[in-house]
Design a protein around this motif. Structure first.
Motif: not given
Length: 187
Positions: A64-85
């Motif tokens: 269904q295209g859904n995902f879950d990521i988990r980040l450490g609570s100490q991380t303030r900012l993050y970048t996401v990269v989504a890729c598909a062939d």
């Protein structure tokens, strides 16, 4: 589906990846990074990280295209990269790792097919203009609700960003003025 790295307390974030044209779910790989990334638009996720980037998590989407990521609570900012062939990778940069909002924004993340003519079409031109206007309108509406809270939240975000990208933070500081000038008063 997620492979969080490290053992500090984790903050979950959910998201979804879809095809930009059809809005149908995509099978994709989603990577979360602590620093800026460079993406090579070759339709594969193998080339997007620069040598000093710290990967925080990686996940694959469901049917269904859904995902879950988990980040450490100490991380303030993050970048996401989504890729598909056969799709242009999507970068969502400098996202706040907030505990109150656990959705990766934008929701859903849209990927454009490689080689599409969309980026050279009149529709693209319209989408750029409408996106700028709607984003500024959304920010102005948020500021109308609580001007002091808006200014404080923006200042906090700029402070977080300045720890990672000071030049970008200085440029972003102008956004508050733009939003104040964009909004008109509603009588």
């Amino acid at each position: 589906m997620s492979s969080a790295i490290g053992d500090e307390s984790q903050v979950p974030h959910r998201g979804r990846v879809v095809d930009q044209d059809t809005m149908q779910p995509l099978r994709a790989e989603v990577r979360a990074w602590a620093t800026g990334v460079q993406v090579v638009p070759d339709g594969a996720c193998q080339k997007e990280a620069n040598a000093d980037a710290k990967r925080l998590d990686v996940a694959r989407t469901s049917d269904q295209g859904n995902f879950d990521i988990r980040l450490g609570s100490q991380t303030r900012l993050y970048t996401v990269v989504a890729c598909a062939d056969d799709y242009q990778p999507a970068l969502e940069e400098n996202l706040p790792n907030t505990k109150g909002r656990k959705t990766v924004v934008p929701y859903p993340i849209t990927l454009a097919s490689l080689g599409t003519t969309y980026a050279k079409s009149d529709v693209f031109q319209d989408d750029v203009q409408l996106t700028v206007a709607s984003t500024l309108n959304r920010l102005a509406n948020l500021r109308r609700q609580n001007p002091d809270g808006f200014d404080s939240a923006l200042a906090d975000y700029i402070k977080q960003l300045s720890e990672i990208k000071p030049d970008l933070a200085k440029q972003l500081a102008v956004l508050g003025d733009i939003v104040r000038n964009w909004q008109s008063k509603i009588e």
